[in-house]
Scaffold this motif. Structure first.
Motif, PDB file in Angstrom:
ATOM      1  N   TYR A  56       0.769  -1.264  -0.185  1.00 22.61           N
ATOM      2  CA  TYR A  56      -0.026   0.009   0.377  1.00 22.61           C
ATOM      3  C   TYR A  56       0.423   1.528  -0.165  1.00 22.61           C
ATOM      4  CZ  TYR A  56      -4.589  -2.165   1.155  1.00 22.61           C
ATOM      5  OH  TYR A  56      -6.210  -2.177   0.280  1.00 22.61           O
ATOM      6  N   SER A  95       0.676   5.634   0.336  1.00 24.36           N
ATOM      7  CA  SER A  95       0.023   7.115   0.129  1.00 24.36           C
ATOM      8  C   SER A  95      -0.821   7.416  -1.375  1.00 24.36           C
ATOM      9  CB  SER A  95       0.984   8.133  -0.245  1.00 24.36           C
ATOM     10  OG  SER A  95      -0.139   9.691   0.432  1.00 24.36           O
ATOM     11  N   LEU A 142      -4.702   5.103   1.514  1.00 25.83           N
ATOM     12  CA  LEU A 142      -3.307   4.468   1.546  1.00 25.83           C
ATOM     13  C   LEU A 142      -4.350   3.379   0.251  1.00 25.83           C
ATOM     14  CD1 LEU A 142      -1.656   3.642   4.479  1.00 25.83           C
ATOM     15  CD2 LEU A 142      -0.638   5.919   2.543  1.00 25.83           C
TER      16      LEU A 142
END
Length: 272
Positions: free
Chosen positions: A53, A55, A115
């Motif tokens: 994951y 941002s 995320l």
């Protein structure tokens, strides 16, 4: 009628970047973009199953620099240059233009950052993700534009209608499972090789009750359209199931007596 064929199903979108086996320590926390390691800057981390994951804001600004990232009413948006992407924490999908891409572990919100899986985000924004044991993850900036869906309007039309007619009151997972059964049949040599032909298959009589009672032609619900897009993009529930039924709503229990049980989702039981 254009077909969503067996070969296309076999090449359906990979939804997670998984790091198999034991990795060199130097490769575990590497997200290389144009030679620079942005793992920390992108708030990258691994979740269940090894999915990476990142941002949304940080990586979207790299992949689509002409677009603007914003947060509005609990949803992250990326807009501009012919692109409209949304990701709402808690949802198991993100949308990009007319597409819906599956996020099995959900969109996350941590420390004020949205995320999402890096592979899904790269797919959404025309970028490319590669991985190797030696170099870790490499993200290559592409067009910054969303690619069109691989399925046709006819595929979506009929898939959304069979899902809605069979599972209107079911949870999203149940709707995905019904769509999975249809695509599993398309991929199987035992059934026809297009969505339309599977739905209207009469080899052993009418296969789906909505075809017999006419509800297949009803306007689908919004969530059924979403589920149709997700399964056509590669989302799956109920494994390799080829059959399902609602035991409380039918007197025909042939499936229960002759096929292998897989899972119960909502009121439906799914079988191989």
């Amino acid at each position: 009628m254009m077909k969503f064929g067996k070969a296309l199903i076999g090449a359906a979108l990979g939804l997670a970047l998984t790091l198999p086996g034991i990795l060199p320590a130097s490769a575990v926390n590497v997200l290389s973009v144009e030679g620079e390691n942005l793992w920390n800057q992108a708030s990258a981390r691994l979740v269940e199953g090894g999915t990476t994951y990142v941002s949304l804001r940080t990586v979207a600004e790299l992949l689509a620099p002409a677009a603007k990232v914003s947060w509005e009413n609990g949803t992250a948006w990326v807009r501009g240059n012919g692109l409209t992407l949304s990701a709402r924490p808690g949802d198991v999908w993100l949308t990009v233009n007319d597409r819906a891409l599956y996020v099995p572990h959900g969109v996350l919100l941590e420390n004020g950052r949205t995320l999402v899986p890096i592979r899904v985000l790269a797919e959404a924004l025309g970028g490319f993700v590669d991985w190797s044991r030696e170099k870790g993850i490499t993200l290559t900036v592409g067009t910054g534009r969303a690619t069109p869906p691989a399925f046709t309007a006819d595929d979506l039309y009929w898939m959304s209608r069979i899902i809605s007619a069979e599972s209107r009151g079911e949870p999203l997972a149940g709707k995905l499972a019904v769509g999975t059964v249809v695509l599993n049949r398309v991929a199987s040599s035992e059934f026809p090789d297009s969505i339309y032909d599977v739905i209207f298959d009469r080899k052993w009589g009418v296969q789906f009750e909505p075809v017999a009672n006419g509800t297949i032609y009803n306007e689908p619900t919004q969530e059924s359209v979403l589920a149709a897009k997700l399964v056509l993009e590669g989302a799956r529930e109920a494994g390799d199931s080829l059959y399902f039924l609602a035991p409380d709503l039918t007197n025909n229990h042939w499936i229960m007596e002759n096929r292998e049980f897989v899972v119960t989702i909502g009121c439906h039981w799914f079988y191989l």
